[in-house]
Design a protein around this motif. Sequence first.
Motif, PDB file in Angstrom:
ATOM      1  N   SER A  32     -14.304  11.266  -1.806  1.00 37.01           N
ATOM      2  CA  SER A  32     -15.736  11.386  -1.525  1.00 37.01           C
ATOM      3  C   SER A  32     -16.268  10.188  -0.737  1.00 37.01           C
ATOM      4  CB  SER A  32     -16.529  11.563  -2.829  1.00 37.01           C
ATOM      5  OG  SER A  32     -16.386  10.418  -3.647  1.00 37.01           O
ATOM      6  N   GLU A  33     -15.711   9.007  -0.953  1.00 40.36           N
ATOM      7  CA  GLU A  33     -16.137   7.812  -0.206  1.00 40.36           C
ATOM      8  C   GLU A  33     -15.537   7.816   1.203  1.00 40.36           C
ATOM      9  OE1 GLU A  33     -18.051   4.978  -1.111  1.00 40.36           O
ATOM     10  OE2 GLU A  33     -18.668   6.071  -2.893  1.00 40.36           O
ATOM     11  N   ASN A  34     -14.295   8.224   1.306  1.00 37.38           N
ATOM     12  CA  ASN A  34     -13.604   8.414   2.582  1.00 37.38           C
ATOM     13  C   ASN A  34     -13.661   7.201   3.519  1.00 37.38           C
ATOM     14  OD1 ASN A  34     -11.985   9.908   4.285  1.00 37.38           O
ATOM     15  ND2 ASN A  34     -13.711  10.795   5.380  1.00 37.38           N
ATOM     16  N   ILE A  35     -13.475   5.987   2.979  1.00 39.09           N
ATOM     17  CA  ILE A  35     -13.414   4.813   3.851  1.00 39.09           C
ATOM     18  C   ILE A  35     -12.107   4.048   3.681  1.00 39.09           C
ATOM     19  CG2 ILE A  35     -15.919   4.500   3.903  1.00 39.09           C
ATOM     20  CD1 ILE A  35     -15.262   1.953   2.116  1.00 39.09           C
ATOM     21  N   GLY A  36     -11.281   4.472   2.766  1.00 40.88           N
ATOM     22  CA  GLY A  36     -10.011   3.791   2.531  1.00 40.88           C
ATOM     23  C   GLY A  36      -8.949   4.779   2.098  1.00 40.88           C
ATOM     24  N   MET A  37      -7.765   4.250   1.858  1.00 45.27           N
ATOM     25  CA  MET A  37      -6.663   5.103   1.409  1.00 45.27           C
ATOM     26  C   MET A  37      -6.895   5.562  -0.018  1.00 45.27           C
ATOM     27  SD  MET A  37      -3.146   3.537   2.934  1.00 45.27           S
ATOM     28  CE  MET A  37      -2.278   5.067   2.603  1.00 45.27           C
ATOM     29  N   LYS A  38      -6.488   6.803  -0.293  1.00 43.15           N
ATOM     30  CA  LYS A  38      -6.494   7.285  -1.671  1.00 43.15           C
ATOM     31  C   LYS A  38      -5.379   6.555  -2.418  1.00 43.15           C
ATOM     32  CE  LYS A  38      -6.239  11.681  -2.195  1.00 43.15           C
ATOM     33  NZ  LYS A  38      -5.874  13.097  -2.015  1.00 43.15           N
ATOM     34  N   PRO A  39      -5.652   6.038  -3.605  1.00 41.10           N
ATOM     35  CA  PRO A  39      -4.609   5.317  -4.343  1.00 41.10           C
ATOM     36  C   PRO A  39      -3.320   6.127  -4.512  1.00 41.10           C
ATOM     37  CG  PRO A  39      -6.722   4.898  -5.341  1.00 41.10           C
ATOM     38  CD  PRO A  39      -6.941   5.958  -4.295  1.00 41.10           C
ATOM     39  N   SER A  40      -3.442   7.426  -4.765  1.00 42.34           N
ATOM     40  CA  SER A  40      -2.230   8.231  -4.953  1.00 42.34           C
ATOM     41  C   SER A  40      -1.410   8.315  -3.670  1.00 42.34           C
ATOM     42  CB  SER A  40      -2.584   9.633  -5.458  1.00 42.34           C
ATOM     43  OG  SER A  40      -3.434  10.287  -4.545  1.00 42.34           O
ATOM     44  N   GLU A  41      -2.070   8.371  -2.519  1.00 46.72           N
ATOM     45  CA  GLU A  41      -1.325   8.433  -1.259  1.00 46.72           C
ATOM     46  C   GLU A  41      -0.785   7.068  -0.862  1.00 46.72           C
ATOM     47  OE1 GLU A  41      -3.358  10.718   1.754  1.00 46.72           O
ATOM     48  OE2 GLU A  41      -3.434  12.457   0.423  1.00 46.72           O
ATOM     49  N   LEU A  42      -1.370   6.012  -1.417  1.00 41.46           N
ATOM     50  CA  LEU A  42      -0.827   4.679  -1.199  1.00 41.46           C
ATOM     51  C   LEU A  42       0.578   4.580  -1.799  1.00 41.46           C
ATOM     52  CD1 LEU A  42      -1.337   1.874  -0.046  1.00 41.46           C
ATOM     53  CD2 LEU A  42      -2.468   1.280  -2.191  1.00 41.46           C
ATOM     54  N   ILE A  43       0.826   5.311  -2.867  1.00 43.21           N
ATOM     55  CA  ILE A  43       2.174   5.362  -3.451  1.00 43.21           C
ATOM     56  C   ILE A  43       3.159   5.924  -2.430  1.00 43.21           C
ATOM     57  CG2 ILE A  43       3.626   6.510  -5.189  1.00 43.21           C
ATOM     58  CD1 ILE A  43       1.157   6.419  -7.058  1.00 43.21           C
ATOM     59  N   LEU A  44       2.749   6.992  -1.732  1.00 49.71           N
ATOM     60  CA  LEU A  44       3.624   7.589  -0.717  1.00 49.71           C
ATOM     61  C   LEU A  44       3.854   6.623   0.439  1.00 49.71           C
ATOM     62  CD1 LEU A  44       2.146  11.214  -0.659  1.00 49.71           C
ATOM     63  CD2 LEU A  44       4.017  10.307  -2.078  1.00 49.71           C
ATOM     64  N   SER A  45       2.802   5.904   0.844  1.00 48.98           N
ATOM     65  CA  SER A  45       2.937   4.904   1.905  1.00 48.98           C
ATOM     66  C   SER A  45       3.866   3.778   1.471  1.00 48.98           C
ATOM     67  CB  SER A  45       1.577   4.318   2.263  1.00 48.98           C
ATOM     68  OG  SER A  45       0.789   5.262   2.922  1.00 48.98           O
ATOM     69  N   ALA A  46       3.743   3.358   0.217  1.00 54.59           N
ATOM     70  CA  ALA A  46       4.604   2.295  -0.296  1.00 54.59           C
ATOM     71  C   ALA A  46       6.065   2.723  -0.278  1.00 54.59           C
ATOM     72  CB  ALA A  46       4.173   1.905  -1.710  1.00 54.59           C
ATOM     73  N   LEU A  47       6.319   3.953  -0.672  1.00 55.12           N
ATOM     74  CA  LEU A  47       7.688   4.471  -0.657  1.00 55.12           C
ATOM     75  C   LEU A  47       8.232   4.502   0.764  1.00 55.12           C
ATOM     76  CD1 LEU A  47      10.158   5.798  -1.985  1.00 55.12           C
ATOM     77  CD2 LEU A  47       8.949   7.997  -1.791  1.00 55.12           C
ATOM     78  N   ALA A  48       7.472   5.058   1.691  1.00 52.92           N
ATOM     79  CA  ALA A  48       7.918   5.144   3.083  1.00 52.92           C
ATOM     80  C   ALA A  48       8.081   3.762   3.700  1.00 52.92           C
ATOM     81  CB  ALA A  48       6.941   5.981   3.895  1.00 52.92           C
ATOM     82  N   GLY A  49       7.174   2.855   3.384  1.00 52.45           N
ATOM     83  CA  GLY A  49       7.269   1.502   3.919  1.00 52.45           C
ATOM     84  C   GLY A  49       8.482   0.761   3.396  1.00 52.45           C
ATOM     85  N   CYS A  50       8.717   0.868   2.113  1.00 50.77           N
ATOM     86  CA  CYS A  50       9.866   0.217   1.479  1.00 50.77           C
ATOM     87  C   CYS A  50      11.171   0.749   2.089  1.00 50.77           C
ATOM     88  CB  CYS A  50       9.818   0.486  -0.019  1.00 50.77           C
ATOM     89  SG  CYS A  50      11.116  -0.296  -0.987  1.00 50.77           S
ATOM     90  N   ALA A  51      11.277   2.059   2.190  1.00 58.33           N
ATOM     91  CA  ALA A  51      12.483   2.669   2.759  1.00 58.33           C
ATOM     92  C   ALA A  51      12.633   2.327   4.240  1.00 58.33           C
ATOM     93  CB  ALA A  51      12.434   4.182   2.556  1.00 58.33           C
TER      94      ALA A  51
END
Length: 137
Positions: A32-51
């Motif tokens: 609803s705020e739509n100005i930053g990453m959703k915390p749950s999708e940050l998990i996916l970004s962390a996984l992709a970044g780490c790999a």
Amino acid sequence: MAGNTVVRWIPGGKRFISTDSTGHSIVLSTTSENIGMKPSELILSALAGCASVDVVNILAKKRTPLSHLEVQVSAEQDADPPWTFRKIFMKFIVKGEGLTPKNVEQAIELSEEKYCSVAATLRGTAEIITSFEILDD
């Protein structure tokens, strides 16, 4: 080795600033705020970044450095709270001189099974399914 992160609420909404141990920050928010990453999708970004870090390093050590890397990530979550991720799909799209399917597959497997702390953390809850595509250099 320890991880340290501080999350601070920005008063007046559902927005937060997360700062890691090196002083780098990211904005988090609800949909609803739509100005930053959703915390749950940050998990996916962390996984992709780490790999991604692992795959780049492993292929460089194999003398097949990348000229391009993109990781597309999607996931399936439970329908009810807390909406746990159950399957995570990662597609690595790579380009580089001398890349072979065997080298790319080995680099992804080493990351997922040995080096990536995010994958190791998620593995007990979510199935991580990987694929890759090698683009012409």
